[in-house]
Design a protein around this motif. Structure first.
Motif, mmCIF file in Angstrom:
data_model
loop_
_atom_site.group_PDB
_atom_site.id
_atom_site.type_symbol
_atom_site.label_atom_id
_atom_site.label_comp_id
_atom_site.label_asym_id
_atom_site.label_seq_id
_atom_site.Cartn_x
_atom_site.Cartn_y
_atom_site.Cartn_z
ATOM 1 N N LEU A 102 0.805 -1.221 0.000
ATOM 2 C CA LEU A 102 0.000 0.000 0.000
ATOM 3 C C LEU A 102 0.839 1.271 0.000
ATOM 4 C CD1 LEU A 102 -2.842 -1.098 2.428
ATOM 5 C CD2 LEU A 102 -3.070 -0.585 0.006
ATOM 6 N N THR A 103 1.940 1.269 0.724
ATOM 7 C CA THR A 103 2.738 2.486 0.793
ATOM 8 C C THR A 103 3.473 2.787 -0.513
ATOM 9 O OG1 THR A 103 4.559 1.218 1.780
ATOM 10 C CG2 THR A 103 3.056 2.356 3.292
ATOM 11 N N SER A 104 3.710 1.759 -1.337
ATOM 12 C CA SER A 104 4.424 1.966 -2.597
ATOM 13 C C SER A 104 3.484 2.045 -3.801
ATOM 14 C CB SER A 104 5.439 0.841 -2.825
ATOM 15 O OG SER A 104 4.772 -0.414 -2.948
ATOM 16 N N ALA A 105 2.161 1.872 -3.578
ATOM 17 C CA ALA A 105 1.201 1.852 -4.695
ATOM 18 C C ALA A 105 1.148 3.195 -5.405
ATOM 19 C CB ALA A 105 -0.174 1.463 -4.186
ATOM 20 N N THR A 106 1.199 3.146 -6.727
ATOM 21 C CA THR A 106 1.162 4.378 -7.521
ATOM 22 C C THR A 106 -0.056 4.459 -8.447
ATOM 23 O OG1 THR A 106 2.540 3.314 -9.210
ATOM 24 C CG2 THR A 106 3.671 4.632 -7.524
ATOM 25 N N LYS A 107 -0.682 3.298 -8.748
ATOM 26 C CA LYS A 107 -1.831 3.283 -9.657
ATOM 27 C C LYS A 107 -3.056 2.591 -9.063
ATOM 28 C CE LYS A 107 0.953 3.303 -13.901
ATOM 29 N NZ LYS A 107 1.232 2.597 -15.176
#
Length: 425
Positions: A102-107
């Motif tokens: 979740l913390t690295s999600a971009t799309k």
């Protein structure tokens, strides 16, 4: 666009080969479903490579096992580049995995989780919600949440969610109050689904609706306390709707509502400034109740859809509903079975309303150029196969076609429309 499905019984070499071939193929893969299988590191690496192509939008991991190592972390980060993710297995719901995901999600736009979430997992989810700015839909339906307070804190700190689904999560009044209180003042939340829980006290929801910052347009709280005696008290919802200007869809199906709730719903129909759809299916409303509700529906300013099936009313209530759709031309759908002539007439009149009859109420009258468009719409609306057949049996000529009835209705009610057309030609 195609779908890859990897199920139990396939060995790692076969799965890896198929994934690698798909990553190189001109037939782009948009959906990846992996179910009931153990994912070796080499398979995970192939999944990551496929996602990195940028074409995969949806990934479903259902009852899959894997080692929590560097490969798993790389997949967690890759999943954040997909728009829709569905998770249903402890390995990919661990604190270790969720935080990285979740913390690295971009799309990521929508996340669906269905499993038992222990306190550390809920805390990881909440932490991820706090730092995520892309997620629009969170669906935890049919999960079990051990730490509701932590989830509520995550929802409070997230300002981007538009849709939250908590159907059949086993929530009681205190837990629902904790969640709903965290959403008061949410700047963009539009859809909240709390169906199939154990809600009795709607006071927190009433406060949510009364909030000046409320943007909620759809609220579903049907099917509460199934197989139990208590019913849901909707008085606070009604009070909230008196001030609310955004709610368009309210679901109250199968909540054991009865005659003492009729006046409350009448108030909703008469006073709500925004309500377009009301679902009161499978409650305990008799003829007298339905007559009162129909009278209120006649004067409702915004009502378009009214769902009433599986209530114990008879012909008196049905006739009242028929009068409502004949007088309020804004009602375009009323769910009744076409088992008798009254219900067929209700269906017919709502179809006329969908076909453009409500334009006759406009002041000032719509321009003449709009009427051909109304007739075109009447020609294309869904009248229903059984409905058309029933009316077709009345006469053998083409005049039994409901579309001809729309033309007849316009001629009868407002002949000046067609006089103007003739003058122009």
């Amino acid at each position: 666009m195609s779908t890859i499905r990897l199920f139990y019984g396939r060995d790692s070499a076969e799965m890896k080969s198929r994934l690698e071939a798909s990553a190189k193929s001109d037939n782009l893969v948009s959906t990846l479903e992996v179910r009931e299988t153990v994912l070796e590191d080499e398979v995970i690496d192939s999944i990551v490579a496929l996602i990195e192509t940028g074409n995969v939008e949806t990934v479903q991991l259902d009852d899959c096992g894997a080692y929590l190592n560097a490969s798993a972390i790389s997949m967690a980060r890759a999943l954040g580049k997909c728009k829709h993710v569905i998770l249903s297995e402890p390995t990919f719901l661990s604190k270790f995995f969720l935080e990285s995901f979740l913390t690295s999600a971009t799309k990521l736009e929508s996340l669906k989780i269905q499993d038992r979430l222990l306190a550390p997992q809920v805390e990881a989810l909440a932490k991820g919600l706090k730092g995520n700015a892309t997620l629009h839909t969170l669906d935890l339906s049919r999960s079990r949440i051990e730490n509701v307070s932590a989830l509520a804190q995550g929802l409070f700190e997230n300002k981007f969610l538009k849709c939250i689904k908590l159907r059949s999560v086993g929530l009681h009044d205190e837990e629902i109050a904790t969640v709903v209180s965290s959403l008061c003042g949410h700047p963009v939340l539009e859809f909240l689904d709390l169906s199939f829980n154990h809600l009795r006290d709607t006071a927190p929801l009433g406060r949510l609706l009364q909030s000046p910052k409320c943007r909620l347009s759809k609220l579903l709280i049907g099917y509460q306390n199934l197989w139990q005696t208590p019913k849901t008290n909707i008085s606070s919802i009604v009070e909230g709707l008196k001030e609310n200007k955004t709610l368009r869809n309210l679901g109250l199906a199968n909540n054991k509502l009865r005659d003492d709730d009729t006046d409350l719903l009448v108030t909703v129909l008469k006073e709500s400034r925004s309500l377009e759809q009301l679902d009161i299916r499978e409650n305990i409303f008799y003829d007298r109740d339905m007559v009162n509700l129909a009278e209120a529906a006649k004067v409702s300013r915004g009502l378009k859809k009214l769902l009433v099936v599986k209530n114990p009313f008879g012909s008196e209530g049905s006739l009242a509903l028929l009068e409502a759709v004949q007088e309020n031309l804004g009602i375009i759908y009323l769910d009744v079975c076409c088992s008798d002539s009254i219900h067929q007439q209700i269906h017919y009149n709502t179809a006329l309303n969908r076909g453009g009859r409500r334009l006759l109420l406009e002041r000032p009258k719509p321009p003449l150029a709009l009427w051909p468009l109304a007739m075109e719409r009447a020609n294309n609306i869904d009248w229903g196969e059984n409905f058309t057949q029933n009316w077709g049996q009345q006469e053998s000529s083409m005049l039994s076609d409901p579309r001809i009835d729309v033309l007849y209705h316009f001629l009868q009610k407002s002949p000046v429309i067609f006089e103007g057309m003739l003058c122009e030609t």
